[in-house]
Motif scaffolding. Structure first.
Motif, PDB file in Angstrom:
ATOM      1  N   VAL A   1      46.990  66.044  50.931  1.00 20.08           N
ATOM      2  CA  VAL A   1      47.818  66.672  51.731  1.00 20.08           C
ATOM      3  C   VAL A   1      47.995  65.567  52.942  1.00 20.08           C
ATOM      4  O   VAL A   1      49.199  65.270  53.404  1.00 20.08           O
TER       5      VAL A   1
ATOM      6  N   ILE B   1      51.354  63.641  54.270  1.00 17.41           N
ATOM      7  CA  ILE B   1      51.872  63.758  55.533  1.00 17.41           C
ATOM      8  C   ILE B   1      52.239  62.540  56.047  1.00 17.41           C
ATOM      9  O   ILE B   1      53.270  61.983  56.582  1.00 17.41           O
TER      10      ILE B   1
ATOM     11  N   ALA C   1      55.551  60.551  57.079  1.00 12.84           N
ATOM     12  CA  ALA C   1      55.734  60.279  58.716  1.00 12.84           C
ATOM     13  C   ALA C   1      56.239  58.800  58.790  1.00 12.84           C
ATOM     14  O   ALA C   1      56.912  58.435  59.553  1.00 12.84           O
TER      15      ALA C   1
END
Length: 176
Positions: free
Chosen positions: A10, A14, A18
């Motif tokens: 996860v 992320i 980003a």
């Protein structure tokens, strides 16, 4: 252990998302900066960004033509013959002779503020008013010549009409 790997996955997703978003925004900012630079370079007016010491940090080709090639090492305020406080406090353009040909220049300035407030930078534009003055002079000459050319025949016509109305040679006939 499985929960730890799931958390890592996860976090990787992320972090990658980003990073991709950052690269897209960075690309958009670079593209926008390029367009702004092209627009400033294309302007016919001299445009400069001046630091606290009076030196140009950025100048377009028109500014280089106006103030010379050594623009970056020049005290711009001195080269323009004005003081920073006077230009910023004027509230209107300052008109003065400048450049090698002595044409009139219209100087405008504004402080540059950033997210943290005053940056100490001043944006200046200088518009060459020499062309405007030359056009005004030619217009004045045209109007003077036109006025003279129209006035001369009108004076003759007016004199003849006055003589006829004066009836010094007798009353006017129906044919006259």
């Amino acid at each position: 252990q499985k929960a730890g790997r799931d958390c890592e996955n996860v976090l990787d997703v992320i972090a990658n998302g980003a990073a991709e978003a950052y690269e897209r925004m960075r690309g958009a900012v670079v593209e926008e900066s390029r367009y702004i630079a092209l627009a400033v370079e294309a302007l016919p007016d001299a445009v400069m960004l001046i630091d606290e010491n009076g030196h140009a940090q950025v100048a377009n080709p028109a500014a280089t033509r106006l103030l010379g090639e050594e623009l970056i090492d020049t005290d711009i305020w001195k080269a323009l013959g004005v003081e920073r406080a006077v230009v910023l406090g004027a509230g209107a353009p300052i008109i003065r002779p400048m450049g090698p040909d002595g044409n009139l220049g219209e100087i405008r300035a504004a402080t540059v503020t950033g997210a943290q407030g005053d940056s100490g930078l001043v944006a200046i534009s200088v518009r060459d008013r020499g062309e405007v003055a030359a056009l005004q002079s030619r217009w004045h000459d045209f109007v003077s010549i036109l006025s003279h050319e129209v006035r001369t025949p009108l004076s003759s016509i007016s004199a003849v009409v006055d003589l006829m109305l004066d009836e010094s040679d007798g009353p006017l006939t129906d044919g006259q």
